[in-house]
Design a protein around this motif. Structure first.
Motif, PDB file in Angstrom:
ATOM      1  N   UNK A  21      -7.141   2.922   2.302  1.00 51.08           N
ATOM      2  CA  UNK A  21      -5.746   3.370   2.316  1.00 51.08           C
ATOM      3  C   UNK A  21      -5.069   3.122   3.675  1.00 51.08           C
ATOM      4  N   UNK A  22      -5.786   3.322   4.763  1.00 47.91           N
ATOM      5  CA  UNK A  22      -5.181   3.105   6.083  1.00 47.91           C
ATOM      6  C   UNK A  22      -4.839   1.638   6.293  1.00 47.91           C
ATOM      7  N   UNK A  23      -5.756   0.750   5.902  1.00 47.25           N
ATOM      8  CA  UNK A  23      -5.473  -0.678   5.998  1.00 47.25           C
ATOM      9  C   UNK A  23      -4.271  -1.040   5.138  1.00 47.25           C
ATOM     10  N   UNK A  24      -4.220  -0.477   3.932  1.00 45.45           N
ATOM     11  CA  UNK A  24      -3.100  -0.748   3.030  1.00 45.45           C
ATOM     12  C   UNK A  24      -1.775  -0.337   3.664  1.00 45.45           C
ATOM     13  N   UNK A  25      -1.738   0.839   4.261  1.00 47.80           N
ATOM     14  CA  UNK A  25      -0.493   1.325   4.868  1.00 47.80           C
ATOM     15  C   UNK A  25      -0.056   0.449   6.041  1.00 47.80           C
ATOM     16  N   UNK A  26      -1.019   0.030   6.860  1.00 46.45           N
ATOM     17  CA  UNK A  26      -0.681  -0.840   7.993  1.00 46.45           C
ATOM     18  C   UNK A  26      -0.205  -2.198   7.496  1.00 46.45           C
ATOM     19  N   UNK A  27      -0.851  -2.721   6.454  1.00 46.82           N
ATOM     20  CA  UNK A  27      -0.438  -4.008   5.893  1.00 46.82           C
ATOM     21  C   UNK A  27       0.999  -3.950   5.388  1.00 46.82           C
ATOM     22  N   UNK A  28       1.337  -2.885   4.694  1.00 47.33           N
ATOM     23  CA  UNK A  28       2.710  -2.723   4.187  1.00 47.33           C
ATOM     24  C   UNK A  28       3.694  -2.601   5.344  1.00 47.33           C
TER      25      UNK A  28
END
Length: 230
Positions: A52-59
């Motif tokens: 989830x953290x990677x996803x948020x940073x990617x977005x």
């Protein structure tokens, strides 16, 4: 539509949280996203992650995360191709219209948008090509490799090549571990091979290639990155 897919799982072992660890001022994955977004030929950037953290940073940095990668494709043994196939399948199910797909590793800060464009343009020039990827020359002839025996003794990997001059041996190359471009249908074909006769290499100079598996690798990559920015 041409897309970039960036695989970025959360379970890096050798360098914890490697994909989002700060690299020269921003998360490592942000460099891959930025370069893909600046490419003339890439319309969308998709990050495949289980974290989830990677996803948020990617977005935050402009990528799409339209699905979360299942745990079965996020362990230490899953290769890149199954992850890309899963991503493409998910996007097709969501109604995306796909053409060429560039798989870009999250830990490739020395890659540039120009190199991405070069690979895609090379792919588009020939209908016979399956993949185009970045590579580099081995700095020393691999034919002259040595093996250490169980008792500590040494033997030549190739007893004929070891006697030859370096300039008489065929030049060899290795995958740069950065970028792989192919039509989405090739990625979906499990029999299709990235490193095959219908693939082509874009050979890079040594200063644009750096594996990042250790802290020493990380420091060297940051130095190279800073030099390239001057």
């Amino acid at each position: 539509m041409n897309i970039a897919i960036i695989p970025a799982r959360g379970g890096s072992k050798r360098i914890p949280r490697k994909n989002i660890k700060p690299f020269c001022g921003k998360p490592m994955i942000a460099h891959a996203i930025d370069n893909a977004l600046r490419s003339e030929h890439i319309q969308r950037v998709v990050v495949s992650t289980d974290d989830e953290e990677i996803a948020n940073i990617a977005i935050e940095y402009g990528a799409d995360v339209p699905f979360m990668r299942p745990a079965a494709l996020a362990d230490d043994y899953t290769g890149t191709a199954p992850v890309v196939r899963h991503a493409i399948s998910m996007l097709l199910e969501d109604g995306w219209t796909l053409d060429n797909c560039a798989c870009i590793y999250a830990t490739s800060p020395l890659l540039s948008s120009q190199l991405i464009d070069t690979c895609i343009e090379k792919l588009k020039k020939s209908d016979d090509l399956e993949y185009v990827f970045t590579a580099a020359r081995f700095s020393f002839p691999i034919q002259r490799a040595l093996l250490q025996m169980p008792d500590g003794g040494v033997t030549a990997f190739d007893k004929i090549a070891i006697t030859k001059r370096s300039q008489d041996l065929e030049t060899t190359y290795h995958d740069a571990g950065q970028l792989y471009c192919g039509h989405y249908s090739r990625w979906l074909d499990e029999k299709s091979q990235v490193f095959g006769l219908q693939s082509r290499m874009v050979v890079l100079p040594d200063h644009l290639v750096q594996d990042i598996d250790t802290e020493a690798d990380w420091k060297r990559a940051e130095l190279l990155y800073k030099l390239l920015q001057t």
